[in-house]
Scaffold this motif. Structure first.
Motif, PDB file in Angstrom:
ATOM      1  N   GLU A   1      49.159  16.649  64.615  1.00 36.49           N
ATOM      2  CA  GLU A   1      48.640  15.639  66.091  1.00 36.49           C
ATOM      3  C   GLU A   1      47.094  15.739  65.858  1.00 36.49           C
ATOM      4  O   GLU A   1      46.435  14.524  66.355  1.00 36.49           O
ATOM      5  CB  GLU A   1      49.242  15.924  67.240  1.00 36.49           C
ATOM      6  CG  GLU A   1      49.057  15.208  68.279  1.00 36.49           C
ATOM      7  CD  GLU A   1      49.179  13.750  68.311  1.00 36.49           C
ATOM      8  OE1 GLU A   1      50.201  13.309  67.496  1.00 36.49           O
ATOM      9  OE2 GLU A   1      48.649  12.903  69.009  1.00 36.49           O
TER      10      GLU A   1
ATOM     11  N   ASN B   1      44.993  12.114  65.716  1.00 32.26           N
ATOM     12  CA  ASN B   1      43.879  11.857  66.890  1.00 32.26           C
ATOM     13  C   ASN B   1      42.610  11.616  66.408  1.00 32.26           C
ATOM     14  O   ASN B   1      41.892  10.434  66.675  1.00 32.26           O
ATOM     15  CB  ASN B   1      44.061  12.761  67.940  1.00 32.26           C
ATOM     16  CG  ASN B   1      45.005  12.688  68.992  1.00 32.26           C
ATOM     17  OD1 ASN B   1      45.780  11.539  68.886  1.00 32.26           O
ATOM     18  ND2 ASN B   1      45.417  13.428  69.941  1.00 32.26           N
TER      19      ASN B   1
ATOM     20  N   LYS C   1      42.752   8.545  64.346  1.00 37.09           N
ATOM     21  CA  LYS C   1      42.913   7.278  65.321  1.00 37.09           C
ATOM     22  C   LYS C   1      41.799   6.805  66.377  1.00 37.09           C
ATOM     23  O   LYS C   1      41.537   5.882  66.398  1.00 37.09           O
ATOM     24  CB  LYS C   1      44.428   7.522  66.096  1.00 37.09           C
ATOM     25  CG  LYS C   1      44.930   6.292  66.421  1.00 37.09           C
ATOM     26  CD  LYS C   1      46.500   6.635  66.772  1.00 37.09           C
ATOM     27  CE  LYS C   1      46.902   7.298  68.131  1.00 37.09           C
ATOM     28  NZ  LYS C   1      48.113   7.324  68.336  1.00 37.09           N
ATOM     29  N   HIS C   2      41.403   8.005  66.918  1.00 40.02           N
ATOM     30  CA  HIS C   2      40.468   7.727  67.942  1.00 40.02           C
ATOM     31  C   HIS C   2      38.757   8.168  67.874  1.00 40.02           C
ATOM     32  O   HIS C   2      38.018   7.669  68.487  1.00 40.02           O
ATOM     33  CB  HIS C   2      40.634   8.441  69.084  1.00 40.02           C
ATOM     34  CG  HIS C   2      42.220   8.189  69.796  1.00 40.02           C
ATOM     35  ND1 HIS C   2      42.717   7.124  70.100  1.00 40.02           N
ATOM     36  CD2 HIS C   2      43.267   9.006  69.585  1.00 40.02           C
ATOM     37  CE1 HIS C   2      44.085   7.392  70.467  1.00 40.02           C
ATOM     38  NE2 HIS C   2      44.418   8.635  70.239  1.00 40.02           N
TER      39      HIS C   2
ATOM     40  N   GLY D   1      50.579  12.926  72.582  1.00 41.88           N
ATOM     41  CA  GLY D   1      50.244  13.685  71.703  1.00 41.88           C
ATOM     42  C   GLY D   1      49.493  15.145  72.111  1.00 41.88           C
ATOM     43  O   GLY D   1      50.051  16.359  71.766  1.00 41.88           O
TER      44      GLY D   1
HETATM   45 MG   LIG Z   1      47.687  11.168  69.730  1.00 40.44          MG
END
Ligand SMILES: [Mg+2]
Ligand SMILES: Nc1ncnc2c1ncn2[C@@H]1O[C@H](COP(=O)(O)OP(=O)(O)OP(=O)(O)O)[C@@H](O)[C@H]1O
Length: 325
Positions: free
Chosen positions: A230, A234, A237-238, A281
């Motif tokens: 996770e 993350n 993704k971020h 998450g």
């Molecule tokens: Mg997440």
């Protein structure tokens, strides 16, 4: 002439004063009502976040006071018995809370096991069923290609090439979802495999450094894999990061694993308190760790990257250290 008289306002009794007064009432007269005060004091102590050490030390001081004031040893035995009953009643809310936490942890572990079974099922379904469907598509395409003139066979070849990529990618996803290497070789090789895939897909440089060797208990390995998974998702993704560092080691008998990125960072408090920005998450990471007795801390600020730190007491991790691999 009026003279202003300052009245001293009486302060409410402190916790210690209340404890001593309730204890003295119970030691002298006994009874359910006095014992009920012990229970209420226990609840108040919990609400005020008093530690068990604070309470037992207060109890110890109270008994010392009782012994100093005791006239001879006539009722000493009864008073000591009353003291023990009083302390047990004061601690009973802690005992109940502790049992509640243990029950919640057991339920969480069962939930995680069920979740893992479901993930395995999906991973096999993606691998086997989707794989078989793709084989069927390949066969159907080959049939079509046989009936086409040579000039159009090239297009079918390109479709087959794309299908091969889909197949490869699906296999990769199904392995990352529940890597067999996790069961066979452990969580570190599984994370290396995962990092390789994420690194290619998200164009991230991921560095893994570990000073721990050996296997960990099964549920701990699965939980660690899911948390790192996770954290990497993350980061991809971020974070807009270019580098991620995963460090695994032991510090003062505490097993530590950190996942750090050099990305945009985020306001942790703002995300935690805003249910619209909070995803599953970070909560899932926390719950996975609760179930194995570990703690999670997130160190991040806008513009300063993110560091996720996992800490586990040695008993829970139970692996041997060696030099960095
Ligand atoms: Mg997440
Ligand atoms: N490494 C990171 N860099 C920057 N922001 C992050 C990072 N990790 C988390 N965040 C921020 O914290 C938020 C919550 O993360 P969380 O993983 O809980 O949810 P999500 O990723 O948005 O959704 P989900 O995990 O449920 O698919 C994210 O939406 C993002 O704003």
């Amino acid at each position: 002439m009026k003279t202003a008289t300052k009245r001293k306002r009486k302060l409410p009794p402190t916790f210690g004063e209340e404890y001593r007064s309730a204890f003295s009432a119970y030691a002298q007269r006994g009874g359910e009502v006095a014992l009920g005060r012990a229970y209420e004091l226990g609840r108040r102590a919990m609400a005020e976040k008093k530690s068990l050490i604070e309470i037992t030390s207060l109890h110890h001081q109270t008994i010392q006071g009782m012994l100093v004031n005791a006239q001879g040893g006539a009722h000493l035995e009864e008073s000591l018995a009353a003291a023990s009953e009083f302390l047990a009643e004061t601690l009973s809310p802690y005992e109940m809370a502790h049992r509640g936490v243990q029950d919640a942890i057991t339920a969480l572990r069962q939930l995680n096991e069920t979740l893992e079974e479901e993930i395995k099922r999906i991973a096999y379904a993606v691998h086997d069923e989707a794989g078989q469907l793709l084989v069927a598509v390949h066969l159907a395409l080959a049939d079509v290609a046989r009936q086409l003139p040579d000039s159009q066979k090239e297009q079918v070849g390109r479709i087959e090439e794309l299908l091969n990529q889909v197949e490869k990618q699906l296999r990769r996803y199904s392995h990352e979802l529940r890597p067999t290497v996790l069961d066979d070789l452990g969580w570190i090789p599984a994370i290396r495999f995962l990092a390789e895939g994420v690194s290619k897909r998200a164009n991230l440089t991921i560095q893994i450094k570990t000073t721990i060797a050996g296997r960990l208990p099964g549920p701990t390995e699965v939980a660690l894999y899911r948390i790192v998974q996770e954290a990497l998702t993350n980061a991809a993704k971020h974070s807009k990061a270019s580098r991620v560092w995963i460090r695994v080691g032991r510090k003062n008998r505490i097993f530590c694993c950190s996942i750090e990125d050099d990305g945009v960072g985020f306001d942790v408090k703002a995300v935690e308190s805003d249910c619209k920005r909070r995803g599953l998450g970070l909560i899932g990471m926390q719950e996975r760790l609760n179930a194995i007795g570990g703690t999670l801390s997130i160190d991040s600020e806008p513009g300063r990257g993110t560091k996720i730190l996992i800490q586990l007491p040695t008993e829970a991790s139970n692996a041997s250290s060696h030099r960095a691999r």
